[in-house]
Scaffold this active site. Structure first.
Site, PDB file in Angstrom:
ATOM      1  N   LYS A   1       4.166  11.838  -4.458  1.00  0.00           N
ATOM      2  CA  LYS A   1       5.503  11.359  -4.580  1.00  0.00           C
ATOM      3  C   LYS A   1       6.089  12.277  -5.429  1.00  0.00           C
ATOM      4  O   LYS A   1       7.456  12.701  -5.124  1.00  0.00           O
ATOM      5  CB  LYS A   1       5.224  10.034  -5.335  1.00  0.00           C
ATOM      6  CG  LYS A   1       5.069   8.911  -4.464  1.00  0.00           C
ATOM      7  CD  LYS A   1       4.611   7.731  -5.219  1.00  0.00           C
ATOM      8  CE  LYS A   1       3.995   6.533  -4.297  1.00  0.00           C
ATOM      9  NZ  LYS A   1       3.120   5.619  -4.821  1.00  0.00           N
TER      10      LYS A   1
ATOM     11  N   GLN B   1       2.088   2.366  -9.717  1.00  0.00           N
ATOM     12  CA  GLN B   1       1.361   2.516  -8.797  1.00  0.00           C
ATOM     13  C   GLN B   1       0.109   1.551  -8.784  1.00  0.00           C
ATOM     14  O   GLN B   1      -0.191   1.313 -10.037  1.00  0.00           O
ATOM     15  CB  GLN B   1       0.422   4.147  -8.640  1.00  0.00           C
ATOM     16  CG  GLN B   1      -0.536   4.325  -7.664  1.00  0.00           C
ATOM     17  CD  GLN B   1       0.419   4.337  -6.497  1.00  0.00           C
ATOM     18  OE1 GLN B   1       1.295   4.951  -6.266  1.00  0.00           O
ATOM     19  NE2 GLN B   1      -0.329   3.819  -5.391  1.00  0.00           N
TER      20      GLN B   1
ATOM     21  N   ASP C   1       9.831  -0.292  -5.273  1.00  0.00           N
ATOM     22  CA  ASP C   1       8.916  -0.747  -4.316  1.00  0.00           C
ATOM     23  C   ASP C   1       9.174  -2.116  -3.582  1.00  0.00           C
ATOM     24  O   ASP C   1       8.552  -2.680  -2.711  1.00  0.00           O
ATOM     25  CB  ASP C   1       7.648  -1.218  -5.372  1.00  0.00           C
ATOM     26  CG  ASP C   1       6.691   0.052  -5.022  1.00  0.00           C
ATOM     27  OD1 ASP C   1       6.469   0.578  -4.019  1.00  0.00           O
ATOM     28  OD2 ASP C   1       5.683   0.058  -5.967  1.00  0.00           O
TER      29      ASP C   1
HETATM   30  N1  GUN Z   1      -0.695   1.014  -3.905  1.00  0.00           N
HETATM   31  C1  GUN Z   1      -0.915   1.105  -2.535  1.00  0.00           C
HETATM   32  N2  GUN Z   1       0.407   1.048  -1.744  1.00  0.00           N
HETATM   33  C2  GUN Z   1       1.182   0.918  -2.767  1.00  0.00           C
HETATM   34  C3  GUN Z   1       2.764   1.179  -2.687  1.00  0.00           C
HETATM   35  O1  GUN Z   1       3.258   0.768  -1.719  1.00  0.00           O
HETATM   36  N3  GUN Z   1       3.310   0.796  -3.693  1.00  0.00           N
HETATM   37  C4  GUN Z   1       2.546   0.776  -5.207  1.00  0.00           C
HETATM   38  N4  GUN Z   1       3.540   0.980  -6.364  1.00  0.00           N
HETATM   39  N5  GUN Z   1       1.300   1.160  -5.292  1.00  0.00           N
HETATM   40  C5  GUN Z   1       0.659   1.015  -4.066  1.00  0.00           C
END
Ligand code: GUN
Length: 282
Positions: free
Chosen positions: A53, A97, A120
């Site tokens: 990211k 995350q 998200d």
């Molecule tokens: N962990 C696995 N997939 C995701 C996601 O799409 N967003 C977040 N914040 N954590 C994750």
């Protein structure tokens, strides 16, 4: 006949090129889209996602702030950080995350993020908008899957869509997106009695369970669009939830792992952050 391979990397690159152009325009107004990413603990897969990211933010000219916090951090400390970021005008998107350590309530943390900064799409307000078919922030992986289905050239309306996996991140939100696109949607999960019977009905099959190779060629309808959301790190390398080699000759289209859904999730996250910056500009 071999299936069309849905190249998520190439589609993501196209989306990111458009985002880069939009960002250039926004910068002339003195606005740089800003994304804050919070990583708690040292989960190796999460560390890879977060680094990815950061790299994408740099490539697209976003302002990126990453908070790497110890697994011992208290829930209150984390809530305080989110409150600060909610009020920070340079930050347009906040991503925590997942998974979080067991002593922290994911629901409490996600619910405190301002819905307009919830890139998200996990906040209850955004999930409510999704359920009602109203405009809001869409969860990145399901939104990316819809783009890949579009890329296959197959129209969702009237099709049998089968999702394997009922997570809050993929299965449940994708159910609503496919339904809005007028698909007939079945969601299968660990208690489903006859999985193969259901998957063989699917014109569009999405597998998101975290079980390597769960779906094989005998479980797929000839010509189906098969979307593999799995990212299983085995000793042999990264593999999906779909047994690619046996499904390739049966399916009409299939996503590879890596290079399918993964890059789309990141591209849609960047798109949500840009959207958040545009919305907050007023
Ligand atoms: N962990 C696995 N997939 C995701 C996601 O799409 N967003 C977040 N914040 N954590 C994750």
């Amino acid at each position: 006949m071999s299936a069309l391979i849905l190249d998520g990397k190439a589609v993501a690159a196209k989306i990111k090129m458009q985002i880069r152009q939009e960002v250039e325009k926004l910068k002339t107004e003195g606005i740089t889209p800003g994304l804050a990413v919070i990583l708690v603990g040292e989960d190796p897969a999460s560390q890879i996602y977060v680094r990815n990211k950061e790299r994408n933010c740099q490539e697209l000219g976003f302002n990126s702030q990453t908070y790497r916090l110890p697994a011992t951090i208290s829930q209150d400390e984390l809530l305080m950080l989110i409150q600060e970021l909610n009020e920070d005008p340079k930050i347009h998107g906040i991503l925590v995350q997942l998974p979080l350590p067991a002593h922290i309530s994911t629901e409490k943390i996600i619910s405190l993020i301002k819905p307009e900064k919830d890139v998200d799409g996990f906040h209850p307000v955004n999930l409510g908008n999704l359920l009602r078919g109203e405009i809001g922030m869409l969860p990145c992986t399901p939104a990316g899957i819809m783009e890949l289905i579009k890329e296959s050239g197959v129209e969702v309306a009237g099709k049998e869509c089968v999702i394997v996996g009922r997570s809050n991140i993929v299965g449940k939100p994708l159910f609503h997106l496919l339904l809005q696109a007028h698909g007939t949607v079945t969601v299968c999960h660990s208690r489903t009695q006859n999985l193969a019977e259901a998957t063989r009905r699917a014109d569009i099959l999405v597998v998101a369970t975290g079980q390597a190779g769960l779906v094989n060629g005998e479980m797929v309808k000839p010509g189906a669009v098969v979307i593999d959301v799995g990212m299983n790190r085995l000793e042999s390398g990264l593999v999906g939830d779909v047994d690619f080699d046996s499904v390739l000759p049966v399916a009409g289209a299939i996503t590879p792992v890596p290079g399918g859904v993964g890059p789309m999730t990141i591209a849609l996250l960047m798109q949500n952050t840009l959207k958040a910056a545009l919305m907050q500009r007023g």
